[in-house]
Design a protein around this motif. Structure first.
Motif, PDB file in Angstrom:
ATOM      1  N   ASP A   5      28.325 -33.634  25.118  1.00  7.15           N
ATOM      2  CA  ASP A   5      29.630 -34.274  25.259  1.00  7.15           C
ATOM      3  C   ASP A   5      30.704 -33.400  24.623  1.00  7.15           C
ATOM      4  N   GLY A   6      31.917 -33.529  25.136  1.00 10.74           N
ATOM      5  CA  GLY A   6      33.040 -32.815  24.562  1.00 10.74           C
ATOM      6  C   GLY A   6      33.475 -33.461  23.261  1.00 10.74           C
ATOM      7  N   ILE A  26      36.741 -33.195  20.629  1.00 15.39           N
ATOM      8  CA  ILE A  26      38.087 -32.652  20.410  1.00 15.39           C
ATOM      9  C   ILE A  26      38.668 -33.339  19.185  1.00 15.39           C
ATOM     10  N   VAL A  29      38.048 -27.747  19.342  1.00 13.26           N
ATOM     11  CA  VAL A  29      37.547 -28.057  20.685  1.00 13.26           C
ATOM     12  C   VAL A  29      36.156 -27.442  20.783  1.00 13.26           C
ATOM     13  N   ASN A  30      35.133 -28.231  21.057  1.00 11.67           N
ATOM     14  CA  ASN A  30      33.804 -27.607  21.172  1.00 11.67           C
ATOM     15  C   ASN A  30      33.620 -27.018  22.577  1.00 11.67           C
ATOM     16  N   ALA A  79      31.610 -27.660  25.002  1.00 13.33           N
ATOM     17  CA  ALA A  79      31.429 -28.649  26.075  1.00 13.33           C
ATOM     18  C   ALA A  79      32.784 -29.202  26.522  1.00 13.33           C
ATOM     19  N   ALA A  80      33.678 -29.468  25.575  1.00 17.29           N
ATOM     20  CA  ALA A  80      35.000 -30.009  25.930  1.00 17.29           C
ATOM     21  C   ALA A  80      35.780 -28.987  26.758  1.00 17.29           C
ATOM     22  N   ASN A 119      34.572 -26.627  28.591  1.00 13.86           N
ATOM     23  CA  ASN A 119      33.882 -26.528  29.874  1.00 13.86           C
ATOM     24  C   ASN A 119      34.255 -27.689  30.805  1.00 13.86           C
ATOM     25  N   ILE A 120      34.271 -28.905  30.263  1.00  9.04           N
ATOM     26  CA  ILE A 120      34.594 -30.094  31.062  1.00  9.04           C
ATOM     27  C   ILE A 120      35.997 -29.969  31.654  1.00  9.04           C
ATOM     28  N   PRO A 157      38.232 -22.512  24.921  1.00  7.48           N
ATOM     29  CA  PRO A 157      38.665 -23.294  23.756  1.00  7.48           C
ATOM     30  C   PRO A 157      40.006 -22.804  23.187  1.00  7.48           C
ATOM     31  N   ASP A 172      31.786 -37.088  30.372  1.00  7.08           N
ATOM     32  CA  ASP A 172      32.104 -36.972  31.799  1.00  7.08           C
ATOM     33  C   ASP A 172      31.246 -37.957  32.601  1.00  7.08           C
TER      34      ASP A 172
END
Ligand code: HEM
Length: 131
Positions: free
Chosen positions: A15-16, A18, A29-30, A32-33, A35-36, A41, A116
């Motif tokens: 999961d993202g 933030i 911002v990791n 995954a976030a 990427n989504i 980042p 997501d």
């Protein structure tokens, strides 16, 4: 030590994650976030989180945070909600947003978890159409 363990967990989360400061500026911002939403980042940190959403929320989000800071009453904090995000490409997609308030060294930050649900929605739709 525990801090690098925690960092590794957030860096590899599906999961993202933030974090924003109390004015909505993204501080972390990791992957995954990023990427989504289709960004690197570094393109996100330092920017207002409203860059990640379509209207009407885009124009209202600063007010949402301000209202929460004035009243202490949140619509998403502690409950979560399905909202619409906007990717760098412009594509609008649904996700489940959870928010927590964190008081860190006398400062307030907010942590958002971005889950997501695009695929879940597609499956739901296909099921409905097959009925
Ligand atoms: C409030 C939308 C991302 C932090 C809200 C509200 C909405 C919203 C609809 C509540 C408005 C109300 O009814 O009062 C969105 C959308 C996002 C997004 C569409 C898509 C990217 C984020 C993220 C964070 C965040 C990633 C934190 C890192 C907050 C805070 C509030 C808020 C602190 C006020 C407290 C609350 O209402 O629970 N947002 N948001 N938002 N949002 Fe967001």
């Amino acid at each position: 030590e525990s801090q690098s363990r925690l960092k590794a967990i957030i860096e590899t989360a599906v999961d993202g994650v933030i974090t924003i400061d109390s004015s909505g500026i993204m501080e972390s911002v990791n992957p995954a976030a990023a990427n989504i939403f289709g960004y690197e980042p570094e393109e996100m940190t330092g920017q207002n989180v409203r860059m990640l959403m379509p209207e009407p929320d885009h124009g209202l989000h600063d007010n949402y945070i301000e209202r929460y800071r004035q009243t202490g009453v949140g619509q998403i904090i502690g409950k979560g909600r399905e909202v619409l995000g906007k990717k760098k490409s412009g594509t609008v997609f649904p996700f489940f947003l959870s928010i927590a308030e964190v008081k860190l060294q006398g400062k307030v930050i907010f942590t958002g978890i971005v889950h997501d649900i695009t695929d879940l929605k597609k499956t739901e739709e296909a099921l409905r159409e097959s009925e």
